[in-house]
Design a protein around this motif. Structure first.
Motif, mmCIF file in Angstrom:
data_model
loop_
_atom_site.group_PDB
_atom_site.id
_atom_site.type_symbol
_atom_site.label_atom_id
_atom_site.label_comp_id
_atom_site.label_asym_id
_atom_site.label_seq_id
_atom_site.Cartn_x
_atom_site.Cartn_y
_atom_site.Cartn_z
ATOM 1 N N VAL A 30 -23.364 -34.693 23.610
ATOM 2 C CA VAL A 30 -22.435 -35.560 24.343
ATOM 3 C C VAL A 30 -21.248 -34.756 24.858
ATOM 4 C CG1 VAL A 30 -20.784 -37.445 24.074
ATOM 5 C CG2 VAL A 30 -23.111 -37.688 23.194
ATOM 6 N N LEU A 31 -20.699 -33.894 24.020
ATOM 7 C CA LEU A 31 -19.529 -33.120 24.427
ATOM 8 C C LEU A 31 -19.866 -32.123 25.528
ATOM 9 C CD1 LEU A 31 -16.568 -32.481 24.017
ATOM 10 C CD2 LEU A 31 -17.202 -30.892 22.192
ATOM 11 N N LEU A 32 -20.954 -31.382 25.365
ATOM 12 C CA LEU A 32 -21.368 -30.424 26.394
ATOM 13 C C LEU A 32 -21.632 -31.120 27.727
ATOM 14 C CD1 LEU A 32 -23.787 -27.961 24.550
ATOM 15 C CD2 LEU A 32 -21.589 -27.405 25.585
ATOM 16 N N THR A 33 -22.342 -32.229 27.658
ATOM 17 C CA THR A 33 -22.685 -32.952 28.881
ATOM 18 C C THR A 33 -21.443 -33.503 29.562
ATOM 19 O OG1 THR A 33 -24.802 -33.580 27.880
ATOM 20 C CG2 THR A 33 -24.121 -34.795 29.821
ATOM 21 N N PHE A 34 -20.526 -34.036 28.767
ATOM 22 C CA PHE A 34 -19.299 -34.579 29.356
ATOM 23 C C PHE A 34 -18.485 -33.499 30.057
ATOM 24 C CE2 PHE A 34 -14.746 -35.419 29.086
ATOM 25 C CZ PHE A 34 -14.660 -36.632 29.750
ATOM 26 N N ASN A 67 -16.472 -31.217 34.988
ATOM 27 C CA ASN A 67 -16.087 -30.020 35.738
ATOM 28 C C ASN A 67 -16.996 -29.735 36.926
ATOM 29 O OD1 ASN A 67 -13.953 -29.490 33.988
ATOM 30 N ND2 ASN A 67 -15.220 -28.233 32.627
ATOM 31 N N SER A 68 -17.956 -30.601 37.191
ATOM 32 C CA SER A 68 -18.867 -30.368 38.314
ATOM 33 C C SER A 68 -18.094 -30.370 39.637
ATOM 34 C CB SER A 68 -19.947 -31.446 38.326
ATOM 35 O OG SER A 68 -20.809 -31.265 39.427
ATOM 36 N N TYR A 69 -18.438 -29.430 40.491
ATOM 37 C CA TYR A 69 -17.698 -29.277 41.760
ATOM 38 C C TYR A 69 -18.617 -29.315 42.978
ATOM 39 C CZ TYR A 69 -14.861 -27.052 45.404
ATOM 40 O OH TYR A 69 -14.216 -26.770 46.572
ATOM 41 N N ILE A 78 -4.094 -30.498 35.475
ATOM 42 C CA ILE A 78 -4.342 -31.930 35.290
ATOM 43 C C ILE A 78 -5.839 -32.204 35.185
ATOM 44 C CG2 ILE A 78 -4.151 -34.185 36.418
ATOM 45 C CD1 ILE A 78 -1.496 -33.215 37.613
ATOM 46 N N THR A 79 -6.619 -31.508 35.999
ATOM 47 C CA THR A 79 -8.070 -31.683 35.973
ATOM 48 C C THR A 79 -8.665 -31.280 34.637
ATOM 49 O OG1 THR A 79 -8.191 -31.274 38.360
ATOM 50 C CG2 THR A 79 -10.229 -30.976 37.086
ATOM 51 N N ALA A 80 -8.122 -30.223 34.029
ATOM 52 C CA ALA A 80 -8.692 -29.681 32.792
ATOM 53 C C ALA A 80 -8.297 -30.458 31.539
ATOM 54 C CB ALA A 80 -8.266 -28.220 32.638
ATOM 55 N N VAL A 81 -7.258 -31.265 31.613
ATOM 56 C CA VAL A 81 -6.739 -31.933 30.404
ATOM 57 C C VAL A 81 -7.789 -32.794 29.703
ATOM 58 C CG1 VAL A 81 -5.123 -33.700 29.617
ATOM 59 C CG2 VAL A 81 -4.315 -31.819 31.032
ATOM 60 N N PRO A 82 -8.531 -33.678 30.385
ATOM 61 C CA PRO A 82 -9.515 -34.507 29.669
ATOM 62 C C PRO A 82 -10.580 -33.683 28.958
ATOM 63 C CG PRO A 82 -9.079 -35.416 31.826
ATOM 64 C CD PRO A 82 -8.440 -34.067 31.806
#
Length: 262
Positions: A186-190, A195-197, A236-240
């Motif tokens: 779950v963590l890896l997939t999330f 982060n998909s671009y 901001i993008t990296a925080v979650p």
């Protein structure tokens, strides 16, 4: 055998871990430091002033959660089948699945775009969710298969003796025992989905459906290059993703170790 109980061994391990960590920490520190250059916290206010942050976060959350659900369900079923069930060509199908690991995302962009256009999925979340789930499934199945294979067959046999079907054994015996590897999956997939671009940039042209990784593009164009805005948007993008990892770090490490060893 290397003995880590001695003081010298612990010092060497700590020194090695520090050396390996520095190349990853320095860019992150530079990113955070650069995001405060000039206007300080005003750089972050500038990002939120674009008005798209809540929308982009919502879209990324929809995609990431959908991918997590699909990958988890498919991975657990596939791992159970490949490790505990007998059927013709099992190893052939498994190695064919692993062969997909050799396909980089960039190579698949053109055929995926053609398929999305043909099936009228362009500018739809499904055009991003389904390929992301398919690209991550081979690795997660590899991890989960090793873990599920380490569960004693006697537990399954006991369930069958009690009258449980295969699906009931899977649901009530296998799934509860796979929580550590499930947390890792779950963590890896999330994180990978969040982060998909490339895929969101290609498939989602509607501004109301774009994702958070495209936020830094608001500060770069043909005539502008606001690096402080780019860095603040990147933070901001990296925080979650950082919060998700820190929250599940214990389970993630345990699941990775178990999936690699079993």
């Amino acid at each position: 055998m290397f003995d880590s109980r001695s003081r010298r061994s612990r010092v060497l391990i700590q020194a090695l871990a520090t050396v390996l960590t520095v190349p990853f920490l320095l860019p992150l520190m530079a990113m955070v430091q650069g995001s405060f250059a000039g206007r300080g916290i005003g750089n972050y206010q500038k990002v939120f002033a674009t008005g798209v942050v809540p929308t982009y976060f919502r879209n990324s959350a929809i995609i990431a959660v959908s991918v997590v659900v699909i990958v988890y369900v498919v991975t657990m079923l596939a791992a159970f089948g490949f490790s505990k069930l007998r059927f013709r060509g099992k190893e052939i199908w498994f190695w064919a699945l692993l062969a997909a690991l050799t396909m980089p995302e960039a190579v698949l962009l053109t055929p995926l775009f053609v398929m999305a256009s043909r099936f009228d999925l362009y500018n739809e979340y499904a055009a991003v969710i389904l390929p992301l789930a398919a690209l991550q499934t081979p690795f997660t199945v590899l991890l989960a298969r090793n873990y599920v294979g380490g569960i004693p067959n006697e537990l399954m046999e006991a369930g069958k003796v009690d009258g449980a079907s295969i699906l009931q054994v899977f649901r009530h015996v296998i799934l509860p025992l796979t929580r550590p590897i499930a947390a890792t999956i779950v963590l890896l997939t999330f994180i990978n989905s969040w982060n998909s671009y490339l895929l969101p940039m290609l498939m989602l042209n509607d501004p109301g459906k774009q994702v958070v990784t495209l936020l830094p593009s608001f500060f770069t164009s043909q005539y502008t290059n606001d690096q402080t805005g780019v860095l603040a948007a990147a933070v901001i993008t990296a925080v979650p993703a950082v919060i998700a990892y820190l929250s599940a770090q214990k389970y993630f490490e345990r699941g990775m170790a178990a999936g690699a060893l079993k």
